[in-house]
Design an enzyme around this catalytic site. Structure first.
Site, PDB file in Angstrom:
ATOM      1  N   HIS A 166      -9.775   1.754   0.664  1.00  0.00           N
ATOM      2  CA  HIS A 166      -9.460   2.524   1.875  1.00  0.00           C
ATOM      3  C   HIS A 166     -10.726   2.478   2.719  1.00  0.00           C
ATOM      4  CE1 HIS A 166      -5.992   4.064  -0.203  1.00  0.00           C
ATOM      5  NE2 HIS A 166      -5.675   4.856   0.801  1.00  0.00           N
ATOM      6  N   ASP A 217      16.154   3.712  26.574  1.00  0.00           N
ATOM      7  CA  ASP A 217      15.554   2.878  27.624  1.00  0.00           C
ATOM      8  C   ASP A 217      16.103   1.453  27.685  1.00  0.00           C
ATOM      9  OD1 ASP A 217      14.009   2.497  29.880  1.00  0.00           O
ATOM     10  OD2 ASP A 217      12.169   2.059  28.797  1.00  0.00           O
ATOM     11  N   HIS A 233       0.834  -1.209   0.000  1.00  0.00           N
ATOM     12  CA  HIS A 233       0.000   0.000   0.000  1.00  0.00           C
ATOM     13  C   HIS A 233       0.865   1.253   0.000  1.00  0.00           C
ATOM     14  CE1 HIS A 233      -3.950   1.990   1.213  1.00  0.00           C
ATOM     15  NE2 HIS A 233      -3.077   2.983   1.209  1.00  0.00           N
ATOM     16  N   GLN A 259      -9.966   9.221  -4.454  1.00  0.00           N
ATOM     17  CA  GLN A 259      -9.615   9.946  -3.228  1.00  0.00           C
ATOM     18  C   GLN A 259     -10.752  10.806  -2.685  1.00  0.00           C
ATOM     19  OE1 GLN A 259      -6.165  10.739  -1.336  1.00  0.00           O
ATOM     20  NE2 GLN A 259      -8.007  11.044  -0.115  1.00  0.00           N
ATOM     21  N   GLU A 307     -10.856   4.602   7.465  1.00  0.00           N
ATOM     22  CA  GLU A 307      -9.616   5.264   7.895  1.00  0.00           C
ATOM     23  C   GLU A 307     -10.008   6.531   8.641  1.00  0.00           C
ATOM     24  OE1 GLU A 307      -6.804   6.621   4.958  1.00  0.00           O
ATOM     25  OE2 GLU A 307      -5.218   6.839   6.441  1.00  0.00           O
ATOM     26  N   HIS A 333       1.000   5.435  -2.069  1.00  0.00           N
ATOM     27  CA  HIS A 333       0.420   6.402  -3.006  1.00  0.00           C
ATOM     28  C   HIS A 333       1.582   7.027  -3.775  1.00  0.00           C
ATOM     29  CE1 HIS A 333      -3.656   6.425  -1.091  1.00  0.00           C
ATOM     30  NE2 HIS A 333      -2.932   5.915  -0.102  1.00  0.00           N
TER      31      HIS A 333
END
Ligand code: FE2
Length: 428
Positions: free
Chosen positions: A207, A306, A54, A149, A210, A56
């Site tokens: 999509h 850490d 995935h 989109q 989301e 763009h």
């Protein structure tokens, strides 16, 4: 044999030779005979290539040269993208996408699925990527999703553009049901998309949900439509971030339904950890001190590693830069100025915590404790996680690292590749 990779450590630990003939693995055994080309892996790991399921590519490498995002939010991102969309040209999309693809290939990717925005009367991005898919076939398996989109039902000509995108060579039917104006339009979008995919024999990758909205539940409809159209195994729900907001009983039901329907899920950890949770007011549990709010309130914030390979944290390398990279993500600090601030937390603020009253800055008279990075700015440092080329303490070099040297195949030649835009516009 055409190629033998000698002394390759297979994922299960044994070291063997791997022989290749006519583009296929022909033998896995110790001591294979000579071949036209040989690579000595010297006991290093041999694995399948990475798959980026995935991305763009049409929007890749547009920041900071073409646009930026001040807030770092998803909705500002969509707004900024739609502002520059009218200026796209085939050459421009190809140049940027080619570069992004080669970066991925150089870092181990063998296959890439790219969503391509088709809410554009000219379908510029799709036409560019269809050309690139053929041109780069020798180096990577590129698959293209027709991605609406700005919606299908509520966007003018949305359905016609999706059909045109399939005609123009998109491999996969995409979607974005939660972006439609109403829930009903979102359901209609999915019904329409699945019919389109079934009619043309295409895969589906939507999509879906989301958002942080716990009422966004389109993925259950995807599961149902997958069953109705007999598309088990051919459908992907991408992002599905609303799942982290669902109540446990609904989430349990949903997981069962997705598994039964054969719907795959693609998660996008890098982007969604910075984009989601932005509306949360509290308690916002990110597992990390709320560094952005603390910093805004004037509290001095520094960062730590850490743990390194211990009972609390089995990975790690001791890279504070990597901790800063994670802080940028988990701390929602991707606004243009916020990123530089994270680098300060990793440097000057840490000094101030350790030696109160002796603030450090890069200035005459200050101790010569310095690092030369293989990068050109603090933001680029956070993007590249580059080598610390020289580490200097009190004027003496105490460590040095050779930066990685990458090359990729372009045509018949292997050419050097840096992970910085060819345009010369680097981050920050
Ligand atoms: Fe996406």
């Amino acid at each position: 044999m055409d190629l033998v990779i000698r002394n390759a450590r297979l994922p299960w630990g044994t070291v063997q030779d791997v022989g290749v003939e006519n583009g296929r693995i022909a033998a896995i055994a110790p001591g294979l005979g000579a071949a036209a080309r040989e690579i000595d892996a010297g006991g290093s790991l041999l694995s399948l290539p990475l798959v980026d399921a995935h991305i763009h590519l049409d929007a890749s490498l547009t920041v900071p040269e073409r646009t930026t995002n001040r807030s770092g939010t998803l909705l500002e991102g969509i707004e900024r993208w739609s502002q520059i969309k009218p200026d796209l040209t085939v050459d421009d999309v190809k140049t940027r996408a080619r570069q992004a693809i080669l970066w991925e290939v150089a870092q181990g990717a063998g296959a890439i699925r790219s969503h391509v925005d088709v809410c554009d009367e000219r379908l510029v991005a799709l036409r560019a990527l269809v050309q690139l898919r053929a041109e780069l076939e020798p180096v990577v398996d590129l698959q293209l999703v027709a991605f609406p989109q700005e919606g299908v039902m509520c966007y003018p000509q949305g359905q016609r553009l999706m059909e045109a995108a399939i005609e123009a060579g998109a491999d996969v039917v995409g979607g974005i049901p939660h972006y439609e104006w109403t829930r009903e339009d979102g359901i209609s979008q999915l019904q329409w998309l699945f019919a389109l995919a079934a009619r043309h024999g295409r895969l589906v990758d939507v999509h879906c949900d989301e958002t942080d909205d716990d009422q966004s539940r389109f993925v259950e409809t995807m599961a149902r439509l997958t069953a109705i159209h007999g598309l088990s195994g051919r459908v992907t729900a991408s992002h599905v971030t609303a799942m982290h907001s669902y109540n446990p009983a609904y989430a349990f039901k949903l997981r069962r339904v997705l598994a039964a329907a054969g719907v795959s899920v693609v998660a996008n950890p890098l982007t969604n950890i910075v984009l989601q949770g932005r509306f949360d007011e509290g308690p916002v549990r990110r597992g990390m001190a709320p560094i952005k709010a603390l910093d805004a309130a004037g509290v001095q914030v520094a960062l730590g590693v850490d743990c390194i390979m211990d009972p609390w944290y089995p990975v790690g390398t001791g890279s504070l830069l990597r901790a800063a990279w994670m802080a940028l993500h988990v701390g929602h600090m991707t606004g243009q100025e916020e990123m530089a601030r994270v680098f300060q937390m990793a440097t000057a603020h840490g000094h101030a915590v350790m030696r109160p009253g002796a603030p450090r800055e890069l200035a005459v008279g200050q101790p010569a404790d310095l690092v030369v990075w293989d990068a050109t700015s603090p933001v680029e440092c956070l993007r590249l996680l580059p080598a610390a080329r020289w580490v200097i303490r009190r004027g003496n070099v105490v460590a040095q690292t050779q930066p990685a040297r990458r090359e990729v195949r372009v045509g018949d030649a292997m050419v050097p590749l840096e992970l910085v835009p060819e345009s010369g516009h680097r981050s920050g």
